[in-house]
Design a protein around this motif. Sequence first.
Motif, PDB file in Angstrom:
ATOM      1  N   ILE B  41      13.267 -34.063 -25.780  1.00 41.44           N
ATOM      2  CA  ILE B  41      13.217 -35.256 -26.642  1.00 41.44           C
ATOM      3  C   ILE B  41      12.150 -36.223 -26.129  1.00 41.44           C
ATOM      4  O   ILE B  41      11.316 -36.726 -26.884  1.00 41.44           O
ATOM      5  N   ASN B  42      12.167 -36.486 -24.808  1.00 41.15           N
ATOM      6  CA  ASN B  42      11.228 -37.468 -24.245  1.00 41.15           C
ATOM      7  C   ASN B  42       9.774 -37.041 -24.387  1.00 41.15           C
ATOM      8  O   ASN B  42       8.900 -37.870 -24.647  1.00 41.15           O
ATOM      9  N   ASN B  52      11.821 -46.103 -30.031  1.00 42.67           N
ATOM     10  CA  ASN B  52      13.161 -46.481 -30.501  1.00 42.67           C
ATOM     11  C   ASN B  52      14.160 -46.248 -29.359  1.00 42.67           C
ATOM     12  O   ASN B  52      14.300 -45.125 -28.878  1.00 42.67           O
ATOM     13  N   PRO B  53      14.861 -47.301 -28.893  1.00 42.22           N
ATOM     14  CA  PRO B  53      15.716 -47.144 -27.704  1.00 42.22           C
ATOM     15  C   PRO B  53      16.922 -46.222 -27.902  1.00 42.22           C
ATOM     16  O   PRO B  53      17.483 -45.737 -26.915  1.00 42.22           O
ATOM     17  N   VAL B  54      17.344 -45.956 -29.137  1.00 37.81           N
ATOM     18  CA  VAL B  54      18.508 -45.066 -29.319  1.00 37.81           C
ATOM     19  C   VAL B  54      18.212 -43.633 -28.868  1.00 37.81           C
ATOM     20  O   VAL B  54      19.124 -42.840 -28.701  1.00 37.81           O
ATOM     21  N   TYR B  55      16.925 -43.328 -28.656  1.00 41.80           N
ATOM     22  CA  TYR B  55      16.565 -41.984 -28.189  1.00 41.80           C
ATOM     23  C   TYR B  55      16.558 -41.890 -26.660  1.00 41.80           C
ATOM     24  O   TYR B  55      16.530 -40.796 -26.115  1.00 41.80           O
ATOM     25  N   THR B  56      16.499 -43.056 -25.988  1.00 34.97           N
ATOM     26  CA  THR B  56      16.281 -43.022 -24.534  1.00 34.97           C
ATOM     27  C   THR B  56      17.277 -43.861 -23.735  1.00 34.97           C
ATOM     28  O   THR B  56      17.443 -43.630 -22.540  1.00 34.97           O
ATOM     29  N   ASP B  57      17.899 -44.840 -24.375  1.00 37.90           N
ATOM     30  CA  ASP B  57      18.724 -45.811 -23.650  1.00 37.90           C
ATOM     31  C   ASP B  57      20.185 -45.644 -24.078  1.00 37.90           C
ATOM     32  O   ASP B  57      20.560 -45.962 -25.203  1.00 37.90           O
ATOM     33  N   GLU B  58      20.991 -45.141 -23.154  1.00 37.72           N
ATOM     34  CA  GLU B  58      22.410 -44.841 -23.401  1.00 37.72           C
ATOM     35  C   GLU B  58      23.132 -46.082 -23.974  1.00 37.72           C
ATOM     36  O   GLU B  58      23.897 -45.970 -24.942  1.00 37.72           O
ATOM     37  N   LYS B  62      24.857 -46.501 -27.682  1.00 36.85           N
ATOM     38  CA  LYS B  62      26.281 -46.820 -27.867  1.00 36.85           C
ATOM     39  C   LYS B  62      26.442 -48.084 -28.707  1.00 36.85           C
ATOM     40  O   LYS B  62      27.317 -48.156 -29.578  1.00 36.85           O
ATOM     41  N   GLN B  63      25.580 -49.050 -28.452  1.00 33.71           N
ATOM     42  CA  GLN B  63      25.626 -50.310 -29.211  1.00 33.71           C
ATOM     43  C   GLN B  63      25.454 -50.035 -30.705  1.00 33.71           C
ATOM     44  O   GLN B  63      26.007 -50.741 -31.548  1.00 33.71           O
ATOM     45  N   HIS B  64      24.694 -49.006 -31.042  1.00 32.01           N
ATOM     46  CA  HIS B  64      24.429 -48.704 -32.445  1.00 32.01           C
ATOM     47  C   HIS B  64      25.301 -47.562 -32.980  1.00 32.01           C
ATOM     48  O   HIS B  64      24.954 -46.914 -33.965  1.00 32.01           O
ATOM     49  N   GLY B  65      26.418 -47.329 -32.295  1.00 38.65           N
ATOM     50  CA  GLY B  65      27.443 -46.451 -32.872  1.00 38.65           C
ATOM     51  C   GLY B  65      27.359 -44.985 -32.504  1.00 38.65           C
ATOM     52  O   GLY B  65      28.078 -44.160 -33.066  1.00 38.65           O
ATOM     53  N   HIS B  66      26.488 -44.641 -31.543  1.00 34.77           N
ATOM     54  CA  HIS B  66      26.391 -43.240 -31.142  1.00 34.77           C
ATOM     55  C   HIS B  66      27.151 -43.046 -29.824  1.00 34.77           C
ATOM     56  O   HIS B  66      27.336 -43.983 -29.052  1.00 34.77           O
ATOM     57  N   ASP B  67      27.552 -41.802 -29.546  1.00 34.70           N
ATOM     58  CA  ASP B  67      28.273 -41.519 -28.297  1.00 34.70           C
ATOM     59  C   ASP B  67      27.311 -41.379 -27.118  1.00 34.70           C
ATOM     60  O   ASP B  67      27.705 -41.493 -25.961  1.00 34.70           O
ATOM     61  N   SER B  68      26.058 -41.063 -27.440  1.00 31.30           N
ATOM     62  CA  SER B  68      25.044 -40.873 -26.392  1.00 31.30           C
ATOM     63  C   SER B  68      23.696 -41.119 -27.048  1.00 31.30           C
ATOM     64  O   SER B  68      23.642 -41.415 -28.248  1.00 31.30           O
ATOM     65  N   VAL B  69      22.624 -40.949 -26.264  1.00 34.90           N
ATOM     66  CA  VAL B  69      21.301 -41.003 -26.891  1.00 34.90           C
ATOM     67  C   VAL B  69      21.222 -39.877 -27.931  1.00 34.90           C
ATOM     68  O   VAL B  69      21.935 -38.874 -27.829  1.00 34.90           O
ATOM     69  N   ILE B  70      20.374 -40.067 -28.912  1.00 32.02           N
ATOM     70  CA  ILE B  70      20.220 -39.076 -29.983  1.00 32.02           C
ATOM     71  C   ILE B  70      18.763 -38.609 -30.037  1.00 32.02           C
ATOM     72  O   ILE B  70      17.874 -39.257 -29.480  1.00 32.02           O
ATOM     73  N   ALA B  71      18.551 -37.501 -30.713  1.00 33.56           N
ATOM     74  CA  ALA B  71      17.186 -37.011 -30.943  1.00 33.56           C
ATOM     75  C   ALA B  71      16.674 -37.626 -32.241  1.00 33.56           C
ATOM     76  O   ALA B  71      17.473 -37.936 -33.134  1.00 33.56           O
ATOM     77  N   PRO B  72      15.351 -37.813 -32.370  1.00 33.73           N
ATOM     78  CA  PRO B  72      14.830 -38.296 -33.659  1.00 33.73           C
ATOM     79  C   PRO B  72      15.284 -37.344 -34.777  1.00 33.73           C
ATOM     80  O   PRO B  72      15.264 -36.123 -34.595  1.00 33.73           O
ATOM     81  N   ALA B  73      15.677 -37.915 -35.906  1.00 31.65           N
ATOM     82  CA  ALA B  73      16.179 -37.102 -37.022  1.00 31.65           C
ATOM     83  C   ALA B  73      15.172 -36.022 -37.422  1.00 31.65           C
ATOM     84  O   ALA B  73      15.545 -34.882 -37.717  1.00 31.65           O
ATOM     85  N   ASP B 118      22.537 -34.461 -41.768  1.00 34.12           N
ATOM     86  CA  ASP B 118      23.965 -34.752 -41.931  1.00 34.12           C
ATOM     87  C   ASP B 118      24.499 -35.610 -40.792  1.00 34.12           C
ATOM     88  O   ASP B 118      25.373 -36.439 -40.992  1.00 34.12           O
ATOM     89  N   ARG B 119      23.992 -35.347 -39.587  1.00 32.35           N
ATOM     90  CA  ARG B 119      24.387 -36.167 -38.433  1.00 32.35           C
ATOM     91  C   ARG B 119      23.268 -36.110 -37.403  1.00 32.35           C
ATOM     92  O   ARG B 119      22.474 -35.170 -37.406  1.00 32.35           O
ATOM     93  N   PRO B 120      23.202 -37.101 -36.518  1.00 35.23           N
ATOM     94  CA  PRO B 120      22.149 -37.047 -35.498  1.00 35.23           C
ATOM     95  C   PRO B 120      22.373 -35.864 -34.550  1.00 35.23           C
ATOM     96  O   PRO B 120      23.511 -35.553 -34.200  1.00 35.23           O
ATOM     97  N   ILE B 121      21.303 -35.223 -34.157  1.00 35.31           N
ATOM     98  CA  ILE B 121      21.350 -34.175 -33.136  1.00 35.31           C
ATOM     99  C   ILE B 121      21.310 -34.878 -31.783  1.00 35.31           C
ATOM    100  O   ILE B 121      20.589 -35.869 -31.603  1.00 35.31           O
ATOM    101  N   VAL B 122      22.118 -34.373 -30.844  1.00 31.89           N
ATOM    102  CA  VAL B 122      22.233 -35.040 -29.540  1.00 31.89           C
ATOM    103  C   VAL B 122      22.007 -34.042 -28.410  1.00 31.89           C
ATOM    104  O   VAL B 122      22.179 -32.834 -28.602  1.00 31.89           O
ATOM    105  N   PRO B 123      21.627 -34.538 -27.213  1.00 31.21           N
ATOM    106  CA  PRO B 123      21.466 -33.637 -26.069  1.00 31.21           C
ATOM    107  C   PRO B 123      22.749 -32.830 -25.863  1.00 31.21           C
ATOM    108  O   PRO B 123      23.850 -33.365 -25.975  1.00 31.21           O
TER     109      PRO B 123
END
Lengths: 136, 182
Positions: B41-42, B52-58, B62-73, B118-123
């Motif tokens: 991802i990085n 975009n911090p949702v890809y790199t900053d745990e 989480k602040q934006h509703g994800h369980d972990s960092v996500i991959a770009p859609a 359908d949903r974000p892909i995650v590590p």
Amino acid sequence: MPTECEPGQTLPEMTIPVTATLVAGGAIATRDWSLVHHDTAAAEAAGTQDIFMNILTTNGLIGRFVTDWAGPQAELTDVSIRLGAPNFPGDTFSVTGTVSEFDEESASALIEVTGTNGIGTHASGHVRVALQGRKR
Amino acid sequence: MTVTTEPKIDPEGASRRIAELIAAGRARHYRARDRVSTATINTLLDVLGDRNPVYTDEAAAKQHGHDSVIAPATSLQVWTMNCLGEEATASPVDAAYDILRDCGFPSVVAVNSEQHYDRPIVPGDLISSTETVEELSELKQTGLGPGMFITTLFVFRDEEGDQVGTMRFRTLWYAAGQKKED
């Protein structure tokens, strides 16, 4: 960061120099090993002037264009692009966008995007983005 | 004066053979060798210049509703691309492309790509794809020459078999140099 928007609203333009590093690096980073995206001699043998950007990198840049505007809380739900003039190293890729629909209930916006270079339109289409993310 | 030979194209043959192939309902199944990782991802983010911090900053994720960092859609297709040197497995899509070449349409250009997420892909995700031929157009007279548009459908799933996204990919197969002159 927009939590809502209006049809007709424009997004800040994104201008990206198309370098060999972006083209070849983008291909490898998206795990696309097609020779025409990283091997100049192979690209020339295939009849093009140089290596050219792969679709996955174009998709990545179009996605970035929308999320740079929409902010980290936003979530892309659809990216649909029609492909045109190739992005060759030395060119400049400019992306513009306009909001064409906004659904207040889901805070979902449809953005019409156009990406041009020195040859013409590289990619055009639309992106659907949930401005406040999606409820899970 | 230019003498043009009658194009040796067989759109009826292509339609019939690809209709049979679609009816057979075969698919190419592919499972990624590696799980989605922050390293990949990085590297992608570095190339795209995406910060975009949702890809790199745990914490941001989480602040934006994800369980972990996500991959770009838009990385949907990245995870199931063939590895370097990996032999492509037999695919009904490749079979359809062979039919189009065979029927007199040897040149190809990508026309469009439509991705739905359908949903974000995650590590940690292990992504599989299923690729089928969806549709073949009638013969069209295009700016590049006579050709046919073919649409393939990719469905991407996680290890549980849940769909994470889809992609429709359309290419134009054409007979170059048979452009109609005004």
